[in-house]
Design a protein around this motif. Sequence first.
Motif, PDB file in Angstrom:
ATOM      1  N   ALA A 102       7.108   0.971  -3.584  1.00 12.89           N
ATOM      2  CA  ALA A 102       8.042   1.858  -4.282  1.00 12.89           C
ATOM      3  C   ALA A 102       7.884   1.761  -5.804  1.00 12.89           C
ATOM      4  O   ALA A 102       8.559   2.489  -6.534  1.00 12.89           O
ATOM      5  N   ILE A 103       7.006   0.892  -6.276  1.00 11.26           N
ATOM      6  CA  ILE A 103       6.800   0.717  -7.719  1.00 11.26           C
ATOM      7  C   ILE A 103       5.491   1.347  -8.164  1.00 11.26           C
ATOM      8  O   ILE A 103       5.439   2.077  -9.147  1.00 11.26           O
ATOM      9  N   ALA A 144      -0.258   4.745  -2.601  1.00 13.87           N
ATOM     10  CA  ALA A 144       0.818   3.860  -2.146  1.00 13.87           C
ATOM     11  C   ALA A 144       0.969   3.879  -0.636  1.00 13.87           C
ATOM     12  O   ALA A 144       1.435   2.895  -0.040  1.00 13.87           O
ATOM     13  N   ASP A 145       0.560   4.970   0.005  1.00 17.12           N
ATOM     14  CA  ASP A 145       0.675   5.023   1.471  1.00 17.12           C
ATOM     15  C   ASP A 145      -0.590   4.542   2.173  1.00 17.12           C
ATOM     16  O   ASP A 145      -0.712   4.653   3.398  1.00 17.12           O
ATOM     17  N   GLY A 146      -1.558   4.008   1.411  1.00 18.87           N
ATOM     18  CA  GLY A 146      -2.728   3.374   2.005  1.00 18.87           C
ATOM     19  C   GLY A 146      -3.971   4.221   2.082  1.00 18.87           C
ATOM     20  O   GLY A 146      -5.026   3.729   2.479  1.00 18.87           O
ATOM     21  N   ALA A 147      -3.910   5.491   1.705  1.00 17.24           N
ATOM     22  CA  ALA A 147      -5.080   6.363   1.784  1.00 17.24           C
ATOM     23  C   ALA A 147      -6.096   5.971   0.707  1.00 17.24           C
ATOM     24  O   ALA A 147      -5.743   5.775  -0.459  1.00 17.24           O
ATOM     25  N   ARG A 148      -7.371   5.890   1.108  1.00 17.58           N
ATOM     26  CA  ARG A 148      -8.416   5.486   0.165  1.00 17.58           C
ATOM     27  C   ARG A 148      -8.781   6.666  -0.730  1.00 17.58           C
ATOM     28  O   ARG A 148      -8.996   7.783  -0.255  1.00 17.58           O
ATOM     29  N   ARG A 189      11.471   1.079 -12.067  1.00 15.07           N
ATOM     30  CA  ARG A 189      11.082   0.798 -10.682  1.00 15.07           C
ATOM     31  C   ARG A 189      11.082  -0.706 -10.394  1.00 15.07           C
ATOM     32  O   ARG A 189      11.429  -1.135  -9.291  1.00 15.07           O
ATOM     33  N   LYS A 190      10.687  -1.488 -11.373  1.00 11.55           N
ATOM     34  CA  LYS A 190      10.617  -2.941 -11.197  1.00 11.55           C
ATOM     35  C   LYS A 190      11.990  -3.593 -11.295  1.00 11.55           C
ATOM     36  O   LYS A 190      12.155  -4.768 -10.963  1.00 11.55           O
TER      37      LYS A 190
END
Length: 807
Positions: A361-362, A205-209, A254-255
Amino acid sequence: MGAGPALTGRGVTGRVRSRIRVEGIVQGVGFRPFVHALASRYGLAGLVGNDATGVFIEAEGPPAAVTALVEAVRERAPALAVVERVSVSEVAPTGARGFEIAPSVAGGTRRTLVPADVATCDDCLAELFDPADRRYRYPFVNCTNCGPRFTIITGMPYDRGSTTMAGFPLCPECAAEYRDPGDRRFHAQPVCCPACGPALTLRTADGARLPGDPVAVATAWLAGGAVVAVKGLGGYHLAADAADETAVATLRARKRRADKAFAVMAADLAAARELCEVDDASAALLTGPRRPIVLLPRRAGAPVAPSVVPDGPDLGVLLPYTPLHHLLARESARPYVLTSGNLSDEPIAHDDEDARRRLGAIADAFLCHDRPIHTPADDSVVRAFRGAALPIRRARGHAPEPLTLPLAAARPVLACGAALKSTFCLVRGRHAFVSQHLGDLESHETLRAYTTGIERLRRLLGVEPEVVAHDAHPDYPSTTYALGLDGVELVEVQHHHAHIASCLADNGEAGPVIGVAFDGTGHGSDGTVWGGELLVASLTGFRRAGHLEPVPMPGGVTAIRQPWRMAAAFLHAAAEPADGLDVARRNAARWPAVAALAALGGRGVPVTSSAGRLFDAVAALLGLRDAVTYEGQAAMALEHLVDPAVRDGYPVTVTSPLVGGRPVATTSPVIGGPPAAVTSPLVGGRPGDATSTVGMRDDPAVVVIRSTDLVRAVVHDLRRGVPSGVIAARFHHGLAEAVVRAVLLVAGSTGLDTVALSGGVFGNLVLLGGVTDGLRGHGLRVLTHRTVPCNDGGVSLGQAAVAAART
């Protein structure tokens, strides 16, 4: 169709050359390769290409061969093509040799049609799972017969440079396929492979591959209870293991989607049959090239977590329609939730940065790729009704394929639609382009997607609206948008007239008909809230010929969110005491105040004839829903409660216009008994002219269906302890039979024998079936929706048809 070729004036060699123009959905469907193959087969010289109008062909050779090509173009076009017109003219032979695909010609007046996205074909699917194929497990395999279309097209004519594949130059092997007339990827614009096409990645979610095979790792995350955002054809979806209650409940929380059902993706038809009862019509919908979500009766014991469908017996199922979905389904070997990538009431996310912002956040992880989505499109939703599709949401796989209007528009039209289940519609001549489903315009995000979508499709189709149609409700965001446009002619279309016009346009008819428009709310011509209407209508106008009995809406829009308020209103209107009823006990703290509002009888309290509010009231009386979290929730619960073994219905009074100073009333017999003899006091008069009643208020002597009779009967059976399923069935059957008798009264007074059924309430199959059967049993012809939804998703088409007819 145009005239055939004029094969005269041949050269000394006996050759002729014909210039052929083909219009319709003929770009992005393999039409140029198809023509090239025909020319090779018939030994013809010449060329084929795309332009703003469609496909242009020049074919030179023996007259019989040219004629054969023209006939094949008309009669044997590719499966995905829709040929609307073929025109042929003779030109002088040039003596050319060879047949080529010419460069596309830009400019000119755009008349070509944009194709919809198509599910992965069997040939590409075989390659996807063939270890010896160079596209083995490549999630973007496609060919001329399948793959992305509308969602990646940025301009017309349709060429790779006018799609979001423009940034992926072809590798030598793909380029060879693209140039090979014998290859099924001959001039397939999205063609690609692992060496030259988009790539798949899995990120946190934070973009790390995340390392490893993205599909295998994503599947492992799903199996471990994670929520994964998956980038599909028209936007992001949110996926979770459908059998994992904790994972699905987490996704729901979450949704911020309290109750509305999630769709489930099954690996194939056999897997879908393990989850649901699948008849032949539903199987055809599931496996067809459009691949919608299909609502199906869930099997007892199906391995689906309770939170997938918190209430109701039906499950929305879809089959994989992209290579990526097939890979996920094959890897996991179990169904998974696949729901729109958004927060509740927002549009589907399709831009990568926007998706990370809105879905961060989901989702625990993002399975994404670098092929941009130009136009977002959510999944379409249908259900089968008596062997045919009944549309619920029209989007991917359908939009922007046009419908043909009964009457052509003299000037370009934009129809702005309603406020809920929003769509818009552009009209060019007889073609009506209904947009993909956009959602409810109550949120800023959806309204922005709506306005952006209008501009994007307007540019793509080359439509500059001169006439703008809008709803009569002054507070709809779509109405506000229309009123804010400069330099256009505005056409106001009453909401329920638009519903009936939508059904007419869906069936290619102009009317007049008797229209039955049953929905939740709509701004009435008399200033009240309509929703249970009988109209005498054509595309150019309407007259209100009948309606359900009006009752107050205590609290206004609050009564829509709290059905118990409508129960209080109907009890008061029916002069039925609330003593001892559970609905009054459950809401005791507020009941006296709401009952007092209902007693005001329209003095400062909105009044409604809405069928939706009647269903809400009965649902609350039966203890199904005192409050709702989404539109139609209480009514759907009432439909699901119906005991199918019950055939009788409650008696309902239908009051007709005055005759000799005395009201004429009929009371319905038990369903299944002999039909009532119904006569109209206006029989013998001339049929009404619907074309002359634009904006007309209802005649004071209209047919009225006494819906309070239904409420009294429901309460009577409740007090007697009759099972709720029996009560729900009797309510549905009684209302259906009353509608039939009311329509017969209007038919008798007008001479009309065709009835159009529209409005969201006719998504109720029990009511739809009862009304349809009753009307047909009396010899009337019944029109229902086939291509656009009966709910507000079809309103823009109705507005467009009205505006076109009036201009």
